[in-house]
Design a protein around this motif. Sequence first.
Motif, PDB file in Angstrom:
ATOM      1  N   ILE A 178     -43.462  28.419  -2.815  1.00 55.98           N
ATOM      2  CA  ILE A 178     -42.222  28.592  -2.043  1.00 55.98           C
ATOM      3  C   ILE A 178     -41.150  27.730  -2.712  1.00 55.98           C
ATOM      4  CG2 ILE A 178     -41.129  28.421   0.232  1.00 55.98           C
ATOM      5  CD1 ILE A 178     -43.827  28.708   1.525  1.00 55.98           C
ATOM      6  N   ASP A 179     -40.190  28.411  -3.340  1.00 54.82           N
ATOM      7  CA  ASP A 179     -39.235  27.710  -4.214  1.00 54.82           C
ATOM      8  C   ASP A 179     -37.819  28.247  -3.954  1.00 54.82           C
ATOM      9  OD1 ASP A 179     -38.122  26.298  -6.347  1.00 54.82           O
ATOM     10  OD2 ASP A 179     -38.694  27.819  -7.822  1.00 54.82           O
ATOM     11  N   PRO A 180     -37.274  27.960  -2.772  1.00 53.97           N
ATOM     12  CA  PRO A 180     -35.971  28.536  -2.415  1.00 53.97           C
ATOM     13  C   PRO A 180     -34.814  27.831  -3.117  1.00 53.97           C
ATOM     14  CG  PRO A 180     -36.742  27.116  -0.660  1.00 53.97           C
ATOM     15  CD  PRO A 180     -37.814  27.096  -1.722  1.00 53.97           C
TER      16      PRO A 180
ATOM     17  N   ILE B 183     -41.539  37.994  -5.190  1.00 55.49           N
ATOM     18  CA  ILE B 183     -40.524  38.474  -4.251  1.00 55.49           C
ATOM     19  C   ILE B 183     -39.183  37.832  -4.607  1.00 55.49           C
ATOM     20  CG2 ILE B 183     -39.935  38.725  -1.799  1.00 55.49           C
ATOM     21  CD1 ILE B 183     -43.024  37.685  -1.442  1.00 55.49           C
ATOM     22  N   GLU B 184     -38.137  38.633  -4.613  1.00 57.06           N
ATOM     23  CA  GLU B 184     -36.800  38.123  -4.938  1.00 57.06           C
ATOM     24  C   GLU B 184     -35.802  38.891  -4.069  1.00 57.06           C
ATOM     25  OE1 GLU B 184     -35.155  35.702  -6.870  1.00 57.06           O
ATOM     26  OE2 GLU B 184     -33.391  36.692  -6.047  1.00 57.06           O
ATOM     27  N   ALA B 185     -34.884  38.145  -3.434  1.00 57.98           N
ATOM     28  CA  ALA B 185     -33.960  38.781  -2.482  1.00 57.98           C
ATOM     29  C   ALA B 185     -32.716  39.370  -3.148  1.00 57.98           C
ATOM     30  CB  ALA B 185     -33.529  37.756  -1.427  1.00 57.98           C
ATOM     31  N   HIS B 186     -32.278  38.777  -4.238  1.00 59.83           N
ATOM     32  CA  HIS B 186     -31.041  39.217  -4.893  1.00 59.83           C
ATOM     33  C   HIS B 186     -31.360  40.469  -5.711  1.00 59.83           C
ATOM     34  CE1 HIS B 186     -27.764  38.933  -7.938  1.00 59.83           C
ATOM     35  NE2 HIS B 186     -27.076  38.546  -6.870  1.00 59.83           N
TER      36      HIS B 186
ATOM     37  N   THR C  76     -42.654  33.457  -3.505  1.00 60.61           N
ATOM     38  CA  THR C  76     -41.732  33.982  -2.478  1.00 60.61           C
ATOM     39  C   THR C  76     -40.271  34.028  -2.934  1.00 60.61           C
ATOM     40  OG1 THR C  76     -41.423  31.788  -1.520  1.00 60.61           O
ATOM     41  CG2 THR C  76     -43.175  33.173  -0.553  1.00 60.61           C
ATOM     42  N   HIS C  77     -39.914  33.194  -3.892  1.00 63.95           N
ATOM     43  CA  HIS C  77     -38.539  33.144  -4.401  1.00 63.95           C
ATOM     44  C   HIS C  77     -38.651  33.133  -5.921  1.00 63.95           C
ATOM     45  CE1 HIS C  77     -38.209  31.612  -0.314  1.00 63.95           C
ATOM     46  NE2 HIS C  77     -36.903  31.803  -0.345  1.00 63.95           N
ATOM     47  N   ALA C  78     -38.820  34.319  -6.498  1.00 55.55           N
ATOM     48  CA  ALA C  78     -39.344  34.398  -7.866  1.00 55.55           C
ATOM     49  C   ALA C  78     -38.292  34.245  -8.950  1.00 55.55           C
ATOM     50  CB  ALA C  78     -40.096  35.714  -8.042  1.00 55.55           C
TER      51      ALA C  78
ATOM     52  N   GLY D 134     -36.660  41.481  -1.364  1.00 60.69           N
ATOM     53  CA  GLY D 134     -36.593  41.205   0.061  1.00 60.69           C
ATOM     54  C   GLY D 134     -36.588  39.719   0.326  1.00 60.69           C
ATOM     55  N   ASP D 135     -36.637  39.385   1.604  1.00 61.37           N
ATOM     56  CA  ASP D 135     -36.672  37.987   2.016  1.00 61.37           C
ATOM     57  C   ASP D 135     -38.104  37.461   1.840  1.00 61.37           C
ATOM     58  OD1 ASP D 135     -36.299  35.513   3.215  1.00 61.37           O
ATOM     59  OD2 ASP D 135     -36.714  36.324   5.202  1.00 61.37           O
ATOM     60  N   GLY D 136     -38.239  36.468   0.990  1.00 60.48           N
ATOM     61  CA  GLY D 136     -39.566  35.969   0.639  1.00 60.48           C
ATOM     62  C   GLY D 136     -40.361  35.509   1.849  1.00 60.48           C
ATOM     63  N   TYR D 137     -39.703  34.860   2.812  1.00 61.37           N
ATOM     64  CA  TYR D 137     -40.425  34.350   3.974  1.00 61.37           C
ATOM     65  C   TYR D 137     -40.982  35.509   4.800  1.00 61.37           C
ATOM     66  CZ  TYR D 137     -38.175  29.812   3.031  1.00 61.37           C
ATOM     67  OH  TYR D 137     -37.755  28.643   2.460  1.00 61.37           O
TER      68      TYR D 137
ATOM     69  N   LEU E 250     -41.450  19.866 -13.641  1.00 66.23           N
ATOM     70  CA  LEU E 250     -42.418  19.335 -12.674  1.00 66.23           C
ATOM     71  C   LEU E 250     -43.133  20.490 -11.962  1.00 66.23           C
ATOM     72  CD1 LEU E 250     -43.540  16.823 -11.107  1.00 66.23           C
ATOM     73  CD2 LEU E 250     -41.772  17.303  -9.397  1.00 66.23           C
ATOM     74  N   LYS E 251     -42.334  21.420 -11.447  1.00 60.46           N
ATOM     75  CA  LYS E 251     -42.900  22.562 -10.689  1.00 60.46           C
ATOM     76  C   LYS E 251     -43.864  23.385 -11.531  1.00 60.46           C
ATOM     77  CE  LYS E 251     -39.749  25.665 -10.323  1.00 60.46           C
ATOM     78  NZ  LYS E 251     -38.503  26.293  -9.903  1.00 60.46           N
ATOM     79  N   HIS E 252     -43.439  23.748 -12.727  1.00 60.30           N
ATOM     80  CA  HIS E 252     -44.249  24.676 -13.526  1.00 60.30           C
ATOM     81  C   HIS E 252     -45.474  23.987 -14.129  1.00 60.30           C
ATOM     82  CE1 HIS E 252     -40.319  27.142 -13.901  1.00 60.30           C
ATOM     83  NE2 HIS E 252     -41.020  27.511 -12.851  1.00 60.30           N
ATOM     84  N   ALA E 253     -45.331  22.711 -14.483  1.00 56.37           N
ATOM     85  CA  ALA E 253     -46.487  21.987 -15.033  1.00 56.37           C
ATOM     86  C   ALA E 253     -47.569  21.876 -13.964  1.00 56.37           C
ATOM     87  CB  ALA E 253     -46.061  20.610 -15.528  1.00 56.37           C
TER      88      ALA E 253
ATOM     89  N   PRO F  87     -39.946  30.779 -19.740  1.00 54.72           N
ATOM     90  CA  PRO F  87     -40.525  31.665 -18.733  1.00 54.72           C
ATOM     91  C   PRO F  87     -40.524  30.998 -17.353  1.00 54.72           C
ATOM     92  CG  PRO F  87     -42.270  30.617 -19.998  1.00 54.72           C
ATOM     93  CD  PRO F  87     -40.965  30.058 -20.520  1.00 54.72           C
ATOM     94  N   GLY F  88     -40.083  31.725 -16.334  1.00 56.77           N
ATOM     95  CA  GLY F  88     -40.084  31.192 -14.972  1.00 56.77           C
ATOM     96  C   GLY F  88     -41.442  31.346 -14.299  1.00 56.77           C
ATOM     97  N   SER F  89     -41.476  30.973 -13.019  1.00 51.84           N
ATOM     98  CA  SER F  89     -42.768  30.919 -12.315  1.00 51.84           C
ATOM     99  C   SER F  89     -43.529  32.251 -12.305  1.00 51.84           C
ATOM    100  CB  SER F  89     -42.571  30.393 -10.892  1.00 51.84           C
ATOM    101  OG  SER F  89     -41.603  31.147 -10.190  1.00 51.84           O
ATOM    102  N   PRO F  90     -42.870  33.426 -12.112  1.00 53.23           N
ATOM    103  CA  PRO F  90     -43.692  34.643 -12.054  1.00 53.23           C
ATOM    104  C   PRO F  90     -44.335  34.984 -13.402  1.00 53.23           C
ATOM    105  CG  PRO F  90     -41.344  35.174 -11.808  1.00 53.23           C
ATOM    106  CD  PRO F  90     -41.461  33.684 -11.791  1.00 53.23           C
TER     107      PRO F  90
HETATM  108  C1  LIG Z   1     -35.062  28.323  -7.418  1.00 55.69           C
HETATM  109  S1  LIG Z   1     -34.876  30.018  -7.779  1.00 55.69           S
HETATM  110  C2  LIG Z   1     -36.492  30.551  -8.176  1.00 55.69           C
HETATM  111  C3  LIG Z   1     -37.038  30.052  -9.463  1.00 55.69           C
HETATM  112  C4  LIG Z   1     -38.447  30.535  -9.786  1.00 55.69           C
HETATM  113  N1  LIG Z   1     -39.341  30.322  -8.677  1.00 55.69           N
HETATM  114  C5  LIG Z   1     -38.993  29.831 -10.996  1.00 55.69           C
HETATM  115  O1  LIG Z   1     -39.579  28.761 -10.850  1.00 55.69           O
HETATM  116  O2  LIG Z   1     -38.851  30.343 -12.109  1.00 55.69           O
HETATM  117  C6  LIG Z   1     -34.648  30.705  -6.174  1.00 55.69           C
HETATM  118  C7  LIG Z   1     -34.502  32.218  -6.171  1.00 55.69           C
HETATM  119  O3  LIG Z   1     -34.608  32.660  -4.815  1.00 55.69           O
HETATM  120  C8  LIG Z   1     -33.764  33.770  -4.623  1.00 55.69           C
HETATM  121  N2  LIG Z   1     -33.588  33.900  -3.165  1.00 55.69           N
HETATM  122  C9  LIG Z   1     -32.617  33.380  -2.368  1.00 55.69           C
HETATM  123  N3  LIG Z   1     -32.897  33.632  -1.067  1.00 55.69           N
HETATM  124  C10 LIG Z   1     -34.068  34.316  -1.046  1.00 55.69           C
HETATM  125  C11 LIG Z   1     -34.906  34.828  -0.024  1.00 55.69           C
HETATM  126  N4  LIG Z   1     -34.575  34.684   1.260  1.00 55.69           N
HETATM  127  N5  LIG Z   1     -36.051  35.453  -0.363  1.00 55.69           N
HETATM  128  C12 LIG Z   1     -36.393  35.612  -1.670  1.00 55.69           C
HETATM  129  N6  LIG Z   1     -35.655  35.143  -2.691  1.00 55.69           N
HETATM  130  C13 LIG Z   1     -34.513  34.502  -2.392  1.00 55.69           C
HETATM  131  C14 LIG Z   1     -32.542  33.438  -5.435  1.00 55.69           C
HETATM  132  O4  LIG Z   1     -31.819  34.621  -5.745  1.00 55.69           O
HETATM  133  C15 LIG Z   1     -33.165  32.753  -6.657  1.00 55.69           C
HETATM  134  O5  LIG Z   1     -33.384  33.698  -7.682  1.00 55.69           O
END
Ligand SMILES: C[S@@+](CC[C@H](N)C(=O)[O-])C[C@H]1O[C@@H](n2cnc3c(N)ncnc32)[C@H](O)[C@@H]1O
Length: 288
Positions: free
Chosen positions: A165-167, A119-122, A40-42, A144-147, A16-19, A100-103
């Motif tokens: 924004i996909d946390p 952006i990816e925090a892990h 923001t959460h890649a 870093g922190d996406g927000y 749903l998200k990627h389409a 392939p994911g969102s980025p």
């Molecule tokens: C649902 S996944 C992302 C999937 C991606 N957007 C996609 O559609 O392919 C959420 C990601 O956010 C990362 N994450 C968790 N907290 C975060 C933060 N505060 N800022 C950025 N990334 C974070 C997680 O490590 C995880 O990889």
Amino acid sequence: MNYRHGYHAGNAGDVLKHAVMMLVLEHLRAKAKPFVVVDTHAGAGAYRLDGAEAGRTGEWRDGIGRLLDDPDPPAALRPYLDRVRAWRPDGGGVDGLWYPGSPLLARAALRAGDRLVAIEAHAETQATLARVLGRARGVVCRCGDGYRVLAGLLPPPERRGLVLIDPPFEARTEFSDMAEALRGAHRRFPTGQYMLWYPIKDPGLVESFHQTLVDTGIPRMVCVEMTVKPVTTVTGLAGAGLILVNPPWRLDATLGDVLPWLARRLARARGGYWRLDWLRGEDDGARI
Ligand SMILES: C[S@@+](CC[C@H](N)C(=O)[O-])C[C@H]1O[C@@H](n2cnc3c(N)ncnc32)[C@H](O)[C@@H]1O
């Protein structure tokens, strides 16, 4: 942070998200002016569906796995499905079934002059993502922190773009954090397009999230939802939703064709639904 998207890659929520994201990006590409995508959460960028994580849960089999061989998908879905089918890690020659994911989907949509900030925090996941994205003009991968990073990026010089924004929804505060992030981002960049993903497990939580969004006063907000089984608070994830702010013109009409098809193909039990509603219209503030 325990969440690993690899276990869920290519599931119905990802589809749903990627389409929808691909449809939004196509609209951005329709104008000659440059745009930016901020993810923001890649996540890790690419996922091996027959690998240790996605292979273990098999969630993708009830998601993208049901669509890849479909002979007659709606025309609007073809760019997304073609991109998924064609994607291989750079250099090719790598075996296996990949998603392939969102980025990566966003990167594929960039033209010369467009930008992607992922952006990816892990830290480990971000290192994988940086490797997968590689060095490409206009593409930046940050840890870093996406927000927090998002706040420093807005408004972008292009004054056009999409913020995804996909946390992971590990934290209890994720719905309110997401609403707060949208409020701040929209203040800095009111003409931006925003796409927020959320899980549908507990209808009460979703309802109060929508009300919080309506209360922000942000205009032009659409809610898109698709569930694959009945929503109850005990059976876990039933589906996913998206909030689109400033959706492209006529996207709602396109989605009116795409969503029923997706919902039929991805249904796992009777009682699933799809919906598309304007939470707030142009400027009247009413919930419609
Ligand atoms: C649902 S996944 C992302 C999937 C991606 N957007 C996609 O559609 O392919 C959420 C990601 O956010 C990362 N994450 C968790 N907290 C975060 C933060 N505060 N800022 C950025 N990334 C974070 C997680 O490590 C995880 O990889």
